[in-house]
Structures are given as structure tokens and as C-alpha cells.
Design an enzyme around this catalytic site. Structure first.
Site, PDB file in Angstrom:
ATOM      1  N   TRP A  57      -8.429  10.964 -25.864  1.00 52.53           N
ATOM      2  CA  TRP A  57      -7.095  10.586 -25.351  1.00 52.53           C
ATOM      3  C   TRP A  57      -6.734  11.349 -24.086  1.00 52.53           C
ATOM      4  O   TRP A  57      -6.959  12.559 -23.997  1.00 52.53           O
ATOM      5  CB  TRP A  57      -6.066  10.911 -26.441  1.00 52.53           C
ATOM      6  CG  TRP A  57      -4.657  10.919 -25.958  1.00 52.53           C
ATOM      7  CD1 TRP A  57      -3.979  11.969 -25.378  1.00 52.53           C
ATOM      8  CD2 TRP A  57      -3.729   9.829 -25.982  1.00 52.53           C
ATOM      9  NE1 TRP A  57      -2.706  11.593 -25.053  1.00 52.53           N
ATOM     10  CE2 TRP A  57      -2.518  10.277 -25.419  1.00 52.53           C
ATOM     11  CE3 TRP A  57      -3.808   8.507 -26.441  1.00 52.53           C
ATOM     12  CZ2 TRP A  57      -1.394   9.464 -25.290  1.00 52.53           C
ATOM     13  CZ3 TRP A  57      -2.686   7.697 -26.318  1.00 52.53           C
ATOM     14  CH2 TRP A  57      -1.500   8.181 -25.753  1.00 52.53           C
ATOM     15  N   ASP A  60      -0.459  12.371 -19.200  1.00 47.00           N
ATOM     16  CA  ASP A  60       0.060  12.730 -17.874  1.00 47.00           C
ATOM     17  C   ASP A  60      -0.912  13.477 -16.946  1.00 47.00           C
ATOM     18  O   ASP A  60      -1.549  14.452 -17.376  1.00 47.00           O
ATOM     19  CB  ASP A  60       1.272  13.659 -18.016  1.00 47.00           C
ATOM     20  CG  ASP A  60       2.188  13.288 -19.150  1.00 47.00           C
ATOM     21  OD1 ASP A  60       1.985  12.242 -19.770  1.00 47.00           O
ATOM     22  OD2 ASP A  60       3.109  14.064 -19.418  1.00 47.00           O
ATOM     23  N   ARG A 183      11.689  20.276 -20.413  1.00 48.95           N
ATOM     24  CA  ARG A 183      10.256  20.377 -20.100  1.00 48.95           C
ATOM     25  C   ARG A 183       9.868  19.807 -18.731  1.00 48.95           C
ATOM     26  O   ARG A 183      10.670  19.233 -18.027  1.00 48.95           O
ATOM     27  CB  ARG A 183       9.438  19.676 -21.186  1.00 48.95           C
ATOM     28  CG  ARG A 183       9.764  18.216 -21.446  1.00 48.95           C
ATOM     29  CD  ARG A 183       8.928  17.711 -22.638  1.00 48.95           C
ATOM     30  NE  ARG A 183       9.134  16.310 -22.926  1.00 48.95           N
ATOM     31  CZ  ARG A 183      10.010  15.847 -23.814  1.00 48.95           C
ATOM     32  NH1 ARG A 183      10.785  16.687 -24.483  1.00 48.95           N
ATOM     33  NH2 ARG A 183      10.128  14.549 -24.026  1.00 48.95           N
TER      34      ARG A 183
HETATM   35  N1  DQQ Z   1       3.951  14.132 -22.011  1.00 41.59           N
HETATM   36  C1  DQQ Z   1       5.299  13.730 -21.760  1.00 41.59           C
HETATM   37  C2  DQQ Z   1       5.911  14.976 -21.196  1.00 41.59           C
HETATM   38  C3  DQQ Z   1       5.281  16.052 -22.004  1.00 41.59           C
HETATM   39  C4  DQQ Z   1       3.873  15.565 -22.157  1.00 41.59           C
HETATM   40  C5  DQQ Z   1       5.387  12.557 -20.831  1.00 41.59           C
HETATM   41  C6  DQQ Z   1       3.242  15.898 -23.476  1.00 41.59           C
HETATM   42  O1  DQQ Z   1       7.313  15.010 -21.285  1.00 41.59           O
HETATM   43  O2  DQQ Z   1       5.329  17.311 -21.363  1.00 41.59           O
HETATM   44  O3  DQQ Z   1       4.425  11.592 -21.124  1.00 41.59           O
HETATM   45  O4  DQQ Z   1       1.940  15.402 -23.579  1.00 41.59           O
END
Ligand code: DQQ
Length: 576
Positions: A57, A60, A183
Site C-alpha cells: 500500500w 500521500d 497534522r
Molecule cells: N494520510 C492523510 C494525512 C495523514 C496521512 C491524508 C496518514 O492526513 O497524515 O491522506 O497516512
């Protein structure tokens, strides 16, 4: 198997929210699924020239940067399975953004400040040239905190080892903040006062917001009292990105650049809709305030980089070629079961150069120029009329892994007599396209391409335009319709769409470029004004059984003034 079509959309949305959206502190680890890693990874529908690791997998793109002649891409990766979980910062390097070499993961959970996860973040190049990473760690209380990491050895252009100092976290949520919605720090920028600034995505109740922090030394950070920017009912703002763009020309600007002749862009990824939106506006370096232009909306009817499967994107400034490059995650349309069986899920879209349209109303995007090095055998067609209801096949090359550019000429048509535009759809191109699909006859359009089509056309993905009249003006709609992309019932097959900001009466023509790569179609309407990415999983139109057609389902004949299509070669893609 056999999910009824009616509920499929909802089912997929729920699924997507669960896998990758992580709602509020809902990051789920699919332990029972992770053991199902197949010995052999199914390659049939794997992409040939898109960024992807050999298996498992990905989501981001994180902290893209350029250092000592090398491009770096980090990304959210599950080293144990084809579903979201166990996330680390995987790391690959490249000299041309096309051929990639995998390295060991750069950041992974080891310390209390990231023991439950190393989530998204960005890279900043300090004034002395040192790259640093800011990322979100999940602590033992499941709070989201912001951490810093430095390269262990600055003379290593591959930046293979990263050190996380024990003074982390450098930014922790205070009681007034939502610790499970805090985040994805941006690249930091240096203010006129020589203090650094960074944004962190958040929300308060349903109001999405970007919180601004300031620091003199990059270690001690203070929250700025006024909210940098926020918008009602937009939910959690994931992966914010904030950067300057030149008012004129294609040249990119360093994130800390200030002065005249520039605008700023704020992009946020909305966890609620799983789509991204951006505004163009003015940033006052002295007051630290960002004001979007009146033309740019802040919410789900705003501007988008891409109207399809494209999320959690991030830009970086490439000092080598003085351009700003956009990376975006092309999330899946396949089912979890299929992902497990394939052994992989998620790709990164082709990196795009991004700059401001001369109108100042939107950004333009174009695949990086290096992509042309992959072009092989080509076909070239000129001046071909496609009659009403007719189509022709582009023959002579394989088209499952291809780059196609086409220009449609409508200058000889009477555009005063096209279908009237229904203003109820002014903010919803996608809804309009659902009704006015590729087979619904109009006056001028639908015309465009059928890509990844089977020989009998039972399967095909349509990329097309349609022209409407709205008062004295025209509205141009661009759609990418995957509803007939596969015979398999278990897929998410949406129709994606956007409007193209083009005075078609004046130009008399419109262009389209589509990057076709087995299970992805990335389309760029009118030189990058409107972009749409779709993941598609044909069951017939695979490999040499995939065909490419030009079609016209409008009443008026259309002229294809030129079409060029290239077979695309395979780069070296993260092979060990
Ligand atoms: N993916 C999200 C973010 C986070 C990350 C966005 C976690 O907000 O930090 O797709 O895999």
C-alpha cells in the site's frame, strides 16, 4: 462480489474513509488482512511509468525535495500489506523524476513521539542548504504531534539516514486544539523578520483550519494567535500546502520568496469529501495574513488541481530547473479484496509543473518535461473529420501505456446554436456530466477519446468535451467517464468532471492530453487548465487488447486538426 450498483458509491466512500482518510483518530490497522500478502504480485494492471513500489500500500507523497543533484520522494507506505496501516516514510531517489531507486524507509516509529505512526509532512531547505523534515507523529495517547528529523550525513546526496532528536515533539497540541485533528505540517518559509513559519492542518468542530506557527531557531515554535485561514463546514484540513507563484510566466518560486509580482496559493485536502481545493490570494508577510481573491472559493465548489482520484498532494520548488512541481496520490478505485489479491494499492500521479494562468484566476499544470524521454513509437494524424455519431481507431501503436495529444477544431461551427447551459449546475460539473454522458447526444459534443477500450467496445473510458451556451458566453465541460471502463462489478466507476475556463468562440479549438497507463488515465484539458485522473481496472482492455479511439457523439461534425500518440517505455521503477 456482485455489489449492487446503487449502493456501490456509498460503499466505496465508506471504504475510502476507513482505509486512508483516517477520520478522527480512526486510523485502522487491518491486522487480519496484512498476512494475506501474496507471494506473486499481480502485474497485469500495474502501471508501467507511474511511481509505485514493487508491492504493498502507498498513500500521500511526503517531503519531496532536491539535494545535491538528486530528487527525493518520501511517501506513506505500509511495508506489510496492501491496505493502510503500519505507516512509515518510504524513500526513493531519482536523477530525472522518471527513473527511481528505492532506499530503506527514512522515518519509522521508534520513539514515544511517533510510536503509533509516522504520518505526512514536508521538507524545508534551510538557508545553509540543510534539508530538514517536519512530520506528524502519533504518540502513545494517540495525539498528533509535529516532529523534526535531520539527515545524519549531509555529505550523502542520497540522505539515507535520518535522525529524530529527543527534544521532539517540537509542536504539540494545546488543550484548545483538537489533538486527533492536528497534522501534516507544510514546508516552512522564512519571513522578513527572519523567523520561520509553518502551517499545520486542523479543524474545530466542522470548521477546517490551517494553524500558523513561528520559530526563530526551527526548534521552539509558538502558535500565532490569529487563525491563518479557516472555512466553515469544510471539516479536517489534511495536507495543507502554501506557496508563492509568479504573476507572470512559468518560473517557480522558492517557498520563502517575497516581493512584488507574486500571488500565493493555499491548498487543502478535505477529509470530508476526499477531494482537494485551492485558493489563489495575497499573503501579507508583515501581518502574516492570507486573503483569498474574491474569485476563489474556499469550499467544495472551489478550484481543484484535479477533478478525479488525486489527493494529499504536495508541491516543492526545484532549484535545478526553477520550477514548482506537484506530486499527488492517485488513490484506488479497486476493492480491498482485489487490492489484497494484487498485492498493491495506490500510485503517485506523474509529477506536474505548476504555475499561474495569465488570467490569474487559476493554476495551470503540465506533466514534467522529462516524461518525453519515455516516448517511443508514434503515430501522427492530421486534419480528420469525425462525423456526427462516428469514431475512428488510432492504429499502429500499442495504447495501454501511451501518451496521446489531440486538438479539436470547432472554428467552422455555429457555436450560437449549441445546447443552453443549465445554471443549476454552475458549481457541479460532475453532476452535469452524470446526466450528459459520453453517449448523450448534444449539438457540439460530446467529442473526445475512448481510451483503454476493448475491441468490441464493451469496455471503454471516455474523456470528452461538450459545449454549452450561457447567455453571451460559452461553457466548456470536460468529463472523464469510467462507468463503462470495466465489466467487473466490484469497482468504483465514477464520472469525474470540471469546467474549462476557455473562450471557445475566440480560440475555435480545444486540446486534450491523456497519459494512459494500464490502470490509470490522467487527462489534461486545454494545456493543463482542467485535469482529471481516474483509476480504472478493465477486464478485457488489457495490454495488447487495449485500444484507443476518437469519437464524436454530437450533431455537428468535428475536425481533429492534429493527433499524436506515443507508446511509452518503462522506466526503472523502484526495482531493488
Ligand atoms: N494520510 C492523510 C494525512 C495523514 C496521512 C491524508 C496518514 O492526513 O497524515 O491522506 O497516512
Amino acid at each position: 462480489m456482485g455489489t449492487p450498483h446503487g449502493v456501490l458509491g456509498t460503499w466505496v466512500v465508506i471504504l475510502l474513509l476507513h482505509w486512508c482518510g483516517l477520520g478522527e483518530a480512526s486510523h485502522q490497522v487491518f491486522t487480519e488482512l496484512q498476512s494475506v500478502s501474496p507471494a506473486v504480485v499481480d502485474t497485469k494492471l500495474r502501471t508501467g511509468y507511474h511511481f509505485q513500489p514493487p508491492k504493498h500500500w502507498i498513500n500521500d507523497p511526503n517531503g519531496p525535495l532536491y539535494y545535491k543533484g538528486i530528487y527525493h520522494l518520501f511517501y506513506q507506505y505500509n511495508p506489510k500489506g496492501a491496505v493502510w496501516g503500519n505507516i512509515v516514510w518510504a524513500h526513493s531517489i531519482s536523477k530525472d523524476l522518471i527513473n527511481w531507486i528505492p532506499l530503506e524507509p527514512a522515518i519509522y516509529p521508534t520513539k514515544p513521539f511517533d510510536i503509533n505512526g509516522c504520518w505526512s509532512g514536508s521538507a524545508t531547505i534551510l538557508q545553509d542548504g540543510t534539508p530538514i523534515i517536519l512530520y506528524t507523529g502519533i504518540d502513545p495517547k494517540e495525539h498528533q504531534v509535529q516532529n523534526i528529523a535531520f539527515p545524519k550525513n549531509l555529505s550523502d546526496p542520497y540522505l539515507q539516514e535520518w535522525v529524530k532528536p529527543d527534544y521532539n515533539p517540537i509542536i504539540a497540541p494545546t488543550v484548545r486544539l483538537n489533538a486527533s485533528a492536528f497534522r501534516d505540517p507544510t514546508t516552512a518559509w522564512l519571513g522578513l523578520d527572519k523567523h520561520w513559519r509553518v502551517l499545520v492542518g486542523s479543524k474545530w468542530n466542522k470548521r477546517g483550519k490551517a494553524i500558523l506557527y513561528r520559530s526563530r531557531d526551527f526548534k521552539n515554535w509558538t502558535m500565532v494567535k490569529h487563525p491563518f485561514h479557516s472555512a466553515v463546514n469544510t471539516g479536517m484540513w489534511e495536507c495543507p500546502d502554501f506557496y508563492p507563484v509568479a504573476e507572470k510566466g512559468k518560473i517557480g518560486l522558492d517557498t520563502s520568496m517575497h516581493g512584488r509580482g507574486m500571488k500565493h496559493v493555499l491548498k487543502v485536502s478535505l477529509d470530508l469529501t476526499r477531494f482537494e481545493y485551492y485558493t489563489i490570494g495575497t499573503y501579507d508577510h508583515t501581518t502574516d495574513r492570507y486573503l483569498p481573491d474574491a474569485t476563489a472559493m474556499d469550499n467544495s465548489s472551489g478550484l481543484r488541481y484535479d477533478y478525479g482520484n488525486f489527493y494529499a498532494s504536495k508541491t516543492f520548488y526545484d532549484p535545478e530547473k526553477k520550477r514548482r512541481i506537484l506530486w499527488g496520490w492517485a488513490n484506488e478505485s479497486d476493492s480491498v479484496d482485489a487490492d489484497k489479491a494484487k498485492g498493491w494499492a495506490g500510485i503517485q500521479a506523474i509529477p506536474r509543473t505548476i504555475w499561474l494562468d495569465p488570467s490569474g484566476r487559476q493554476l495551470l499544470q503540465w506533466p514534467i518535461e522529462e516524461l518525453r524521454t519515455l516516448r517511443g513509437k508514434q503515430v501522427h494524424i492530421r486534419d480528420k473529420i469525425v462525423k456526427s455519431g462516428d469514431y475512428f481507431e488510432v492504429k499502429g501503436i500499442q495504447t495501454a501505456q501511451a501518451d496521446v495529444k489531440v486538438e479539436f477544431d470547432v472554428s467552422s461551427l455555429n457555436l450560437e446554436k449549441v445546447e443552453p447551459f443549465d445554471y443549476a449546475f454552475s458549481n457541479d460539473a460532475q453532476a452535469l456530466c452524470k446526466i450528459k454522458g459520453a453517449d448523450v447526444k448534444g449539438r457540439v459534443g460530446p467529442f473526445g477519446l475512448w481510451v483503454l477500450a476493448s475491441s468490441n467496445m464493451q469496455e471503454k473510458t471516455a474523456v470528452f468535451f461538450r459545449i454549452f451556451k450561457a447567455g453571451e458566453k460559452h461553457v466548456v465541460l470536460m468529463c472523464q467517464d469510467t462507468t463503462r471502463s470495466s465489466l467487473s462489478p466490484d469497482l468504483y466507476k465514477p464520472t469525474f468532471a470540471g469546467f474549462v475556463d476557455l473562450d471557445i468562440k475566440k480560440t475555435g479549438k480545444i486540446s486534450l492530453r491523456s497519459l494512459i497507463d494500464h490502470s490509470v488515465v490522467e487527462s489534461f484539458g486545454e494545456k493543463g487548465k482542467t485535469c482529471i485522473t481516474s483509476r480504472v481496472y478493465p477486464s478485457l482492455a488489457i495490454g495488447s487488447d487495449a485500444h484507443l479511439f476518437v469519437f464524436n457523439n454530437g450533431e455537428e461534425n468535428i475536425r481533429v486538426s492534429k493527433l499524436k500518440s506515443w507508446e511509452m517505455k518503462r522506466p526503472s521503477m523502484n526495482e531493488a
